[in-house]
Scaffold this active site. Sequence first.
Site, PDB file in Angstrom:
ATOM      1  N   HIS A 222      -1.520   2.827  -9.877  1.00  0.00           N
ATOM      2  CA  HIS A 222      -0.424   3.599  -8.939  1.00  0.00           C
ATOM      3  C   HIS A 222      -0.366   5.189  -9.273  1.00  0.00           C
ATOM      4  CE1 HIS A 222       3.727   2.968  -7.053  1.00  0.00           C
ATOM      5  NE2 HIS A 222       3.098   4.167  -6.515  1.00  0.00           N
TER       6      HIS A 222
ATOM      7  N   ARG B 150       3.064   0.286  -0.937  1.00  0.00           N
ATOM      8  CA  ARG B 150       3.547  -0.495  -1.979  1.00  0.00           C
ATOM      9  C   ARG B 150       2.973  -1.947  -2.233  1.00  0.00           C
ATOM     10  NH1 ARG B 150       5.389   3.182  -3.659  1.00  0.00           N
ATOM     11  NH2 ARG B 150       7.570   4.025  -4.013  1.00  0.00           N
TER      12      ARG B 150
ATOM     13  N   GLU C 203       3.808  -4.523 -11.330  1.00  0.00           N
ATOM     14  CA  GLU C 203       3.017  -3.208 -11.753  1.00  0.00           C
ATOM     15  C   GLU C 203       3.502  -3.017 -13.216  1.00  0.00           C
ATOM     16  OE1 GLU C 203       3.131   0.334  -9.440  1.00  0.00           O
ATOM     17  OE2 GLU C 203       2.456  -0.802  -7.746  1.00  0.00           O
TER      18      GLU C 203
END
Length: 332
Positions: free
Chosen positions: A297, A249, A278
Amino acid sequence: NNTMTKNLKVLVSSNDFPASGLKVLEEHFTVVQTKYLNFGEEGKTQTKEDLLKLIPGCSALVWLSHHPITKELLDRAGPQLKLVATVSAGYNHCNLDELKARGIKLSNTPNVLASAVAEIAVGLMLGAARRFTENLDQVRRGEWETGFDKVLGQDIRGSTVGIIGLGGIGQAVVKRLAGFEVSKFVYTGHREKPEAKALGAEFVTQDQLLAQSDFIVLAVPLTNETKHMINKETIGKMKSNAIVVNVGRGDLVDQEALYDALKNKQIYAAGLDVTTPEPLPKDHKLLTLPNFFLLPHIGSATVRTRSDMAVLAANNVVNALTGKPLLTPVNL
Ligand SMILES: O=C(O)[C@H](O)CO
């Protein structure tokens, strides 16, 4: 016989949930779906309103985003809610105390995504070490450097690879690197892992790992303890050729400290699949750095893996609502 469960309502928080998972759910339950919930982005309240309208009366929530599972959401759902099935390995977006206090179970989707995420970790190692950002930039500009000493990178061969968190993903990274002639694997974490021996990975302290590693791969969940574990101080313990890779993360890394270290060439490069926030805004200063390699991601984003995650989440719902143990429970 599914007639008993057909009246149970299950919410799927996205309309791009893989068909394989939807099929399992639709065999047993009444499924309601919302549009993609664009978490983190202000001004998308329409979809949130959508969701809040659909949530009351649901027995399970199949959660496809990192949008927080909050008290408000759980209140809205009502007392019949039995399970939150997050379609992710990470569950830092879920309020565990609230779930526990209400007796609501939580499941996640570990293991099935380990190989896909590990593949991306290897991709990030290569991308950062071989300077994909600068090299792709040359390709796009049509201005390739042609000299023998053009943009030169670093080898994985002969390196020490340090894994922070030798869980399912960390172990899969070591396995995938088996052909790369890595000189030494070290790892750190709460305790020694029985699987480490067969992988040839040596247990060391975090300080030893930081001091020895040419590649530092973060494969731990985000918790209060791991937040900003890569910071000014820990970066200060790394080698000057160190490459930081993050598939966990964004908040595992203090991005200010990382920016300074990359900018000043205190370390060699970073390859990240996760950031805070994000999406990372396109004018973010990290994106000005040639030694910063970023993917949006995509660790678990393959057709097969997303399908496996969906089916696992769906089967957790089936089990929870038919009185069977969860396949992959999160201990609350
Ligand atoms: O936690 C995970 O599984 C990935 O980040 C995808 O959500």
